[in-house]
Each structure stands twice: as structure tokens, then as C-alpha cells.
Design an enzyme around this catalytic site. Sequence first.
Site, PDB file in Angstrom:
ATOM      1  N   THR A   1       3.352  38.534  29.087  1.00  0.00           N
ATOM      2  CA  THR A   1       4.292  39.421  28.419  1.00  0.00           C
ATOM      3  C   THR A   1       4.063  39.503  26.905  1.00  0.00           C
ATOM      4  OG1 THR A   1       5.853  38.684  30.106  1.00  0.00           O
ATOM      5  CG2 THR A   1       6.749  40.019  28.346  1.00  0.00           C
TER       6      THR A   1
ATOM      7  N   THR B   1       4.149  43.733  30.229  1.00  0.00           N
ATOM      8  CA  THR B   1       3.684  42.507  30.880  1.00  0.00           C
ATOM      9  C   THR B   1       2.787  42.792  32.079  1.00  0.00           C
ATOM     10  OG1 THR B   1       4.429  40.362  31.722  1.00  0.00           O
ATOM     11  CG2 THR B   1       5.644  42.273  32.505  1.00  0.00           C
TER      12      THR B   1
ATOM     13  N   ASP C   1       8.197  38.032  40.637  1.00  0.00           N
ATOM     14  CA  ASP C   1       9.526  38.141  40.008  1.00  0.00           C
ATOM     15  C   ASP C   1      10.612  38.483  41.029  1.00  0.00           C
ATOM     16  OD1 ASP C   1       9.034  37.333  37.458  1.00  0.00           O
ATOM     17  OD2 ASP C   1       8.760  39.331  36.619  1.00  0.00           O
TER      18      ASP C   1
ATOM     19  N   SER D   1      13.538  41.642  36.164  1.00  0.00           N
ATOM     20  CA  SER D   1      12.822  41.211  34.964  1.00  0.00           C
ATOM     21  C   SER D   1      13.795  40.592  33.966  1.00  0.00           C
ATOM     22  CB  SER D   1      12.161  42.438  34.324  1.00  0.00           C
ATOM     23  OG  SER D   1      11.605  42.102  33.072  1.00  0.00           O
TER      24      SER D   1
HETATM   25  N1  GLY Z   1       7.449  39.034  34.335  1.00  0.00           N
HETATM   26  C1  GLY Z   1       8.474  38.442  33.581  1.00  0.00           C
HETATM   27  C2  GLY Z   1       9.680  39.304  33.472  1.00  0.00           C
HETATM   28  O1  GLY Z   1       9.586  40.506  33.631  1.00  0.00           O
HETATM   29  O2  GLY Z   1      10.742  38.785  33.262  1.00  0.00           O
END
Ligand code: GLY
Length: 560
Positions: A371, A389, A413, A442
Site C-alpha cells: 500500500t 495497493t 482481505d 479495506s
Molecule cells: N490491502 C490492505 C487494505 O486494503 O486494507
Amino acid sequence: MKIVFSLLFFVLQAAIAQSQEHVATADRAMVATVHPLATDAALKSLSDGGNAVDAALTAAITLGVVDGYNSGIGGGCFILIRTPDGKLITVDGRETAPKQATAEMFYSDGKPDTALSQVGALASGTPGAVAAYHMAWKKAGSLPWETHFQEAIHIAENGFAISDRYARLLASRKQLFEQFAASEALFIRDGKTLAAGERFVQEELASTLKGIAQEGPEYFYRGKVAALIADWMDANGGVMTRRDLATYQAKLRSPVVSTYRGHTIVGFPPPSSGGTHVGQILNMMEEFPLSEYYRDSTTKYTHVVAEAMKLAFADRAYWLGDADFTRVPQGLIAKSYARDLSRRIDLDAAITVKSHGLPPRKFPARSERHTTHIAVADSEGYWVAMTATINTSFGSKVVIPGTGIIMNNEMDDFALAPGIANAFGLLGSEANKVEALKRPLSSMSPTIVLKDGQPMLTVGAAGGPKIITSVVLGISRIVDLEMSPREAIEEPRFHHQWSPDRLYLERTNEPELLNRMKQLGHTVYSTSSAGISQMIYRDPESGRFMGVSDPRTAGKASGR
Ligand code: GLY
């Protein structure tokens, strides 16, 4: 002796020069990113006549080349824009589960297996970055589409020097890259991963970027790139098809708007949990005289804020998911709910939070390291907060042959099953279970703060769940503690995410704080970094921009 002194002087100068790159002030525009080449590309876009949106898109595309382990066109992003006339544009470019995705595909031997959601063909959601860039550009960009790609293509063709950090990350994942031919070909030479200082040329990525620059998103979603991705997935046990790519759509959302001590906080809605929980934590914090507490001791401030974080993350694990699939209560950011929750906070001892709370059951209408965060603002009045990300470093570790694209592992996620934590230790519920065409939850929290209707601050971060807490601390340090933007970013951070029940303290915190938090009953863990955050602040009196790129990484803030 003289040589040693000169050497020391040189090293010191280099260190100062590097640390000074992290902060900047300017009158006309400001950019803050995690890589100097991306910041410079964005500045060039501004000097070519672009606005903050053009600059942010240029930075994002360039970061995909120079910082590809964090973000790129194989991943997704959230873009929050405020235009000079006060309009808010909220572009959701989150990856989407392929149509054939099921929760069962992440089981091996009858058990959920995060190795499958983290590495390889099943780990990737359909990428959303290119569609989101295009939507943001159409809504608010001012330079021709292809100009945003120029620097990125130039760097991909001519190469750039690999940083120490990039080299270390590559070396520690060597065995994973060796599983995938194109990843091995890109990152490994003569049996070794690329070393620090080595020039990294990405010819295939340059050619992919040229195609997108010339032909637009069609080249990615329906053209050559879609065919190469789908063919590779088909040959390697994946489920992403040409149809998944052809039907992917970035979405316009409505931002989550809350308030904090007379400021308006504009955050990102589901499928991000960011806007909701930044708002919820700040609402709880508003119930306490935090500046007074902080003046007395950092312990009381840290304790109350950490408890608010803990309570909010318990709600995140239960209530949050893609709002196109699950009903996320708007009541999570109700002031009345925050008052109820904040009454549970005991100033003298850490509380046990067994489960989620019960917010007012008001539902919105349906759908309306690793990210990276990019902050850009200009004096015309455009403000951009963009977090992008591919999930964990180098995403799924898969490079699609013929494209140079590193694919995301955003499927991790999702909550694979109750009690199964993802790469960030986060738990989830039914609300965030794997479902076809759903977007994984996210923590990315691009945020814009307004005072008296005018943008005052933009902040966001990288770091999974630590994004939310970094943003909360950034805002509180400006609003409650009256720190400068530089101090707000540099000061040691702390983080609590309910599960695991740990208070993470950055190692740079006073050892005394660690002891006092233990005495209050917190289970304390030291961590090297609790988020990587970029911030831009505009001084209301002078109108000057101050930009800060987090010194926890080698980024750059610069303006003009
Ligand atoms: N991939 C980490 C987030 O989106 O929180």
C-alpha cells in the site's frame, strides 16, 4: 583523521538532505509520496499545467514502476477528490472477486488456508487501478490522458536504482518468486534477487503502460492485457476470466462525512472501513478533553485513544463489508453511539472488549507495506487523497508473462472463515465473506479535513489496519495537540485493532510510556513502524502548503 572527518561530514550531509526531503512548504502546490521519483513526476505534471488530480494520477502510475511492491496497475485504489467548487468525488477502484470465486476455493484438506489467498493465482481480485485512474481523470483531470504515463514509461524503459528496502524485500521472497516463471525472470539474475543499487529495467511493463496510454483502459480490460492475464490464470488454476476483466467497473461512491471538534472529516466509504472507523474513533475521542490529558501526561492520552481504537475495531470485525452486498449501519458514526461506547472507557484500566457493539440500526440505501498513500493539493483548489495497493509486498508474487504486471493478493482481505485472521491479523464476519463479484473490505483511509468549509488538511497512510489509526493520530495531533504537520507525522505512533488484544507501540516511544501502559493493563508490543503516512496542511492565514512524507520510509514532499 581528516579523511574520517570528511567521510563523516558527507554521511551527515546525506542524512540531512534525505530527512529534509520529507518536509516542504510551497505557495502554489504540494505533493507528498513515498518515492522521490514519483513526487518529481507529479511536480512535472503540475509545471506542465496539470492540476492536483493530474499530479496524483502521474504519481500513482510512476509509483507502480518505482515502488511496484506496494502498488500498481495489478492492484486497486481509492481516490478522494475535492474540486475548487467544493464538490467531492469518491472513486472506488477496489479489486473485485472474480465471478467464479467461492469461499471454498481457499480451503485445503477441509481447512481455510491463507496460503491460497496470499500467494498465486487464486489470491488476486480483478484489478481496479486503471479503471479508477481513468474515471478520476475524466471527472477532474485537465491534461491529456497519455501525459500521465510519460515519466513512468521513461523510467520503466531506462531503469532506476533499486533501494536497500526494495532489495531486502525481494531477497526475503525469492523462493516465492521462483514458483512463477515471469516473476523469476523479472526479479532474479544468476540465481540472486536484484541487489541494492542495481538498475531495474521493466521493458514489458513499459510496453503495457504505452498500450494503456495510447488505447485507454480498453487495452487493459478488453485487449492484450486482459487476454494475457486470463490465459495465465486459466493455465495456473486461477478463476479470473476475460469476462471478469471486461466487466470490471470503478464506482462512484458517496463519502463518509463526520465531524471532529468543529472540523469536517471527509473519509472513504465501504468497501473501505477507513472513513467509518476514522469517524467513529474520533467521535469517541471527542468525549474526552484530550489536549488537557496530553498536557498532563502522554499516558492518559494514549490510553483513551487506544481504547477507542479497540472498541471501533471490534465493530469493524462484525459489521463491515462491501456495502453492495451487506448492510453496513450508518449508526456506526452516530455521535450518540460514540457517547455510549465512550462510557465504557475506564481512565484507570484497559477494558476487555468481548465483542462488537450495537450501533443504531440505520442502514444506508443500498449502494450508494504494501500500500501507498499520495497527497496532492494546489492553489486552484483541487485536493486529492489517494491510497493504492496490491496488498502485501509484491501482492500474489505473480508477474503475468508478457505484461510486467505484479498481481495483487487482495482476496486475503476477505474473511476466509470465522476466527481465521488475514495477513494483518484482522478477523471478519459474514459481512466480509468471499462472494462472487464482491469487493474485499479495506482499511485504506484517504481523508480530507475541512475547517469552515475550506480544505485544511489531507492525510492517509499505508499499513493495513494501522492506516486507520495513523490517520486518527494525524488528525488528533493537529486538532487536539496543535502540533506542526511535521511533528504530527514524525511523533511515535501507537495502534490497537481489538484482535489480537495488543497495544502496539512504536519503538521510538518513551520506554516509560510502555511501562505505564502495561500498568494500566494493556498487553504491549513494540513495533518498528505503525503506518507510513503522508500529509498536506494549508495554513489558513498565509495560504501556504506544508507537505510531509513519512520519515519512516525514503519518500519526498515537494512543492512549487
Ligand atoms: N490491502 C490492505 C487494505 O486494503 O486494507
